[in-house]
Design an enzyme around this catalytic site. Structure first.
Site, mmCIF file in Angstrom:
data_model
loop_
_atom_site.group_PDB
_atom_site.id
_atom_site.type_symbol
_atom_site.label_atom_id
_atom_site.label_comp_id
_atom_site.label_asym_id
_atom_site.label_seq_id
_atom_site.Cartn_x
_atom_site.Cartn_y
_atom_site.Cartn_z
ATOM 1 N N HIS A 128 0.826 -1.201 0.000
ATOM 2 C CA HIS A 128 0.000 0.000 0.000
ATOM 3 C C HIS A 128 0.869 1.263 0.000
ATOM 4 C CE1 HIS A 128 -2.567 -3.213 1.478
ATOM 5 N NE2 HIS A 128 -3.617 -2.480 1.180
ATOM 6 N N GLY B 117 -2.754 -5.588 9.661
ATOM 7 C CA GLY B 117 -3.452 -6.018 8.464
ATOM 8 C C GLY B 117 -4.952 -6.025 8.654
ATOM 9 N N LEU C 276 -8.439 -3.653 10.268
ATOM 10 C CA LEU C 276 -8.849 -2.276 10.503
ATOM 11 C C LEU C 276 -9.808 -2.217 11.680
ATOM 12 C CD1 LEU C 276 -9.429 -0.981 6.855
ATOM 13 C CD2 LEU C 276 -7.484 -0.532 8.344
ATOM 14 N N ASN D 167 -7.126 10.911 4.631
ATOM 15 C CA ASN D 167 -6.653 11.115 3.257
ATOM 16 C C ASN D 167 -7.775 11.023 2.222
ATOM 17 O OD1 ASN D 167 -7.103 8.346 2.756
ATOM 18 N ND2 ASN D 167 -4.994 7.804 3.284
ATOM 19 N N LEU E 1 -9.676 8.902 0.865
ATOM 20 C CA LEU E 1 -9.973 7.760 0.009
ATOM 21 C C LEU E 1 -9.863 6.438 0.760
ATOM 22 C CD1 LEU E 1 -7.982 8.846 -3.172
ATOM 23 C CD2 LEU E 1 -10.469 8.960 -2.832
ATOM 24 N N HIS F 144 -5.478 2.275 -4.497
ATOM 25 C CA HIS F 144 -5.339 1.658 -3.177
ATOM 26 C C HIS F 144 -4.785 0.238 -3.296
ATOM 27 C CE1 HIS F 144 -6.381 0.950 1.089
ATOM 28 N NE2 HIS F 144 -6.580 -0.291 0.691
ATOM 29 N N SER G 27 -22.661 -12.571 36.730
ATOM 30 C CA SER G 27 -22.964 -13.874 36.129
ATOM 31 C C SER G 27 -21.710 -14.715 35.933
ATOM 32 C CB SER G 27 -23.674 -13.678 34.783
ATOM 33 O OG SER G 27 -24.935 -13.077 34.958
ATOM 34 N N GLU H 208 -17.707 -6.240 23.714
ATOM 35 C CA GLU H 208 -16.826 -7.411 23.760
ATOM 36 C C GLU H 208 -15.646 -7.291 22.810
ATOM 37 O OE1 GLU H 208 -20.812 -8.465 25.268
ATOM 38 O OE2 GLU H 208 -20.157 -7.626 23.337
ATOM 39 N N ASP I 19 -32.589 -19.432 29.872
ATOM 40 C CA ASP I 19 -32.250 -18.190 29.168
ATOM 41 C C ASP I 19 -32.393 -18.305 27.656
ATOM 42 O OD1 ASP I 19 -31.786 -16.999 31.532
ATOM 43 O OD2 ASP I 19 -29.626 -16.787 31.321
#
Length: 596
Positions: free
Chosen positions: A46, A94, A96, A156, A158, A232, A319, A340, A398
């Site tokens: 990249h 690697g 996001l 940036n 893009l 990209h 719990s 979480e 439950d």
């Protein structure tokens, strides 16, 4: 206030001289050249994303951050987390949207556990701000006043496929960050002097994390590629790259380098090796206690043994019984609320560089939401420990949404992950102790209903060693269970004994690694017959693990009993029977195997 006036009011350390500014600009140019060459040589990467953040990287690494170049894992070094698809040392990259959560864990550790001077910087792209996990982390950092944390948004404009929703509307990012309680600066990401100033200003802020929103351009410094779409993740063609490199080299004014500032050495020495419980388990055979509660008690006991044991929870402490640890050691308990994904990322950050022994607990069913973070933890070979309670249909009333029936499959895919599935309170305490000392990720699966203690306090447990609970020379079938199904297997053995049918009962204790030696030897002693029984879906569970372990032996036959379909709500014992994993179904399966 004009920029010149604002700059004049800053102290000298925040105003680098002209020579330093030239070097920082040249460093940014060299970083662009390195990114172009590296991506061309591998035909992958990249370079345009690297180019947009070159000035940011130059200022951080050669002017702002404190670290020892020769000792990248030094505990006193400032931390840097990069979630922009480039490499870094503490966590795998690697992905996001996860970097800021990891940075939160590092910053929390630095502020509240180490009480040290090191700071944490996290560089993110504007594209990843679409990930909800970023905003979970933003809320966490603000709530815990992580003033040693700086998040840099490289805006940036893009993404991978084109322009992003906010494009270069910097004020949108600013308002979002401020709404989450962050001290926020907007800066031209190409201006090294302005970057030096805002990073210095960030170091003076107290009680708030700082966001730096930097306007940049993808492919900066590369004619016809800068701010252009469809570049990209594409290396430049070789001929074009050579011409661009020559152009960038012609703009470099000096060969001078800058050495980073050395860190302030005030981190405490930490020893998290060979952590042992101070006494054996305090249970008697026949006592009834849920393994989830035994796990909470074990965590508190481990916390007494070592003051670097920490526990994180996702608003389920009453719990999961992590509230027991919280009562004993509130300063080492991190409430992550119903987030979480961020909880796991924070745990990764807390455990990095061996600063803590981190346990993160919630309902096992809720961990599916955090699988991306768990996966990255596996790739990072992190030593975090995850506790998943309320597993299987034994959860009972439950209902299906709370029943973890996929968790074993999920964790079996994680490289070097140890999976504990303790049956009683004694084995649960040993699982917690072993996990604290294990290398790599550990998952401890606990059960909601109370179960009877079947092991004495003197029983020894090891990773990868199963327990043979019933055996004799007349055994005809080996029945393998773990957790709640061990009791069903024992009940089936008692009933079959009345009919002069003998079965061998194995409690796996760890599902990964499996005790293959015990499984195969038991199978051979029972004429190659194995029945597995598990409170889990068949896909990826105990049955498939055992099948894989014995697959090279054609004389071993495996029959699997597991939950099929979407379960209903009901009493635990009713559901175990309804979904085919009760003692009654084990008895039927044994007799069918003997008939065949």
């Amino acid at each position: 206030m004009a920029d010149a006036e604002a700059s004049a009011e800053l102290p000298e350390e925040a105003r680098p001289d002209g020579g330093t500014l030239r070097v920082l600009r040249d460093m940014a140019s060299r970083l662009r050249i390195h990114s172009i060459r590296a991506t061309c040589s591998t035909s992958s990467g990249h370079p345009t994303s690297c180019s947009s953040s070159a000035e940011i990287m130059s200022v951080l690494f050669f002017y702002i951050m404190r670290y020892k170049q020769s000792d990248p894992e030094n505990p006193d070094n400032d931390r840097f987390v990069l979630a922009k698809r480039l490499s870094f040392v503490d966590v795998a990259t690697g992905w996001l949207g996860q970097g800021l959560g990891v940075a939160c864990g590092m910053a929390y550790t630095g502020k509240y556990f180490d009480r040290a001077s090191y700071r944490v910087f996290c560089l993110m792209s504007d594209g990843e701000s679409s990930e909800g996990s970023v905003w979970e982390a933003m809320a966490f950092a603000s709530y815990y006043s992580l003033d040693n944390l700086v998040a840099i948004f490289d805006v940036n404009r893009l993404g991978h496929s084109g322009a992003l929703p906010a494009e270069h509307c910097i004020d949108i990012y600013q308002r979002r960050c401020e709404a989450f309680g962050w001290n926020t600066y907007v800066v031209d990401g190409r201006d090294v002097e302005a970057l030096c100033q805002v990073f210095w200003q960030a170091s003076q802020v107290k009680h708030k994390p700082t966001a730096v929103v930097a306007k940049t351009f993808k492919g900066r410094g590369t004619p016809s590629i800068e701010d252009a779409e469809s570049w990209h993740g594409k290396p430049m063609p070789r001929e074009r790259a050579d011409a661009i490199i020559k152009l960038i080299e012609s703009q470099i004014e000096t060969s001078r380098n800058l050495d980073p500032q050395l860190p302030i050495e005030d981190s405490p020495e930490v020893n998290i090796t060979d952590v042992r419980m101070t006494s054996p388990p305090d249970y008697r055979v026949g006592d009834k206690i849920a393994t989830r509660k035994a796990c909470g008690l074990a965590l508190a006991k481990l916390g007494y043994a070592n003051d670097r044991v920490i526990v994180l929870d996702g608003d389920t402490k009453y719990s999961t019984f992590s509230e027991i640890f919280n009562k004993e050691y509130p300063e080492r308990f991190i409430e992550c609320f119903m987030a979480e994904q961020n909880m796991v990322s924070v745990a990764l950050g807390c455990a990095s560089r061996g600063r803590t022994i981190a346990f993160a607990s919630t309902f096992a069913a809720f961990l599916t939401r955090a699988f991306d973070q768990i996966r990255i933890g596996g790739l990072s070979e992190s030593n975090i420990n995850i506790i998943g309670s309320h597993c299987g249909v034994s959860v009972g009333e439950d209902g299906a949404s709370q029943m973890a029936l996929e968790d074993i499959a999920m964790f079996r895919t994680i490289p070097k992950c140890t999976i504990f599935y303790p049956t009683d309170a004694v084995s649960t305490e040993h699982a917690v102790s072993l996990a604290a000392n294990a290398k790599g990720m550990c998952f401890i699966r606990t059960t909601r209903p109370e179960t009877m203690v079947i092991y004495t306090p003197q029983e020894r447990f090891e990773i990868g060693q199963a327990k043979v609970l019933r055996h004799c020379v007349s055994d005809k079938v080996t029945v393998i269970g773990a957790g709640i199904t061990v009791y069903e297997a024992l009940a089936a053995a008692d009933e079959l004994l009345k009919q002069d049918i003998f079965i061998r009962v194995i409690d796996l204790f760890t599902i990964k690694p499996l005790d293959v030696t015990t499984i195969i030897s038991s199978a051979k002693a029972t004429e190659g017959r194995i029945i597995t029984v598990e409170d889990h879906y068949p896909q990826g569970g105990i049955g498939e693990a055992v099948c894989a372990a014995v697959s090279m032996d054609p004389d071993i036959q495996v029959h699997s009993l597991a939950v099929s379909g979407v379960p209903q709500s009901g009493k635990s014992e009713e559901l175990l029977d309804m979904y085919g994993i009760s003692a009654r179904h084990i008895i039927v399966a044994v007799k069918c195997m003997l008939l065949n």
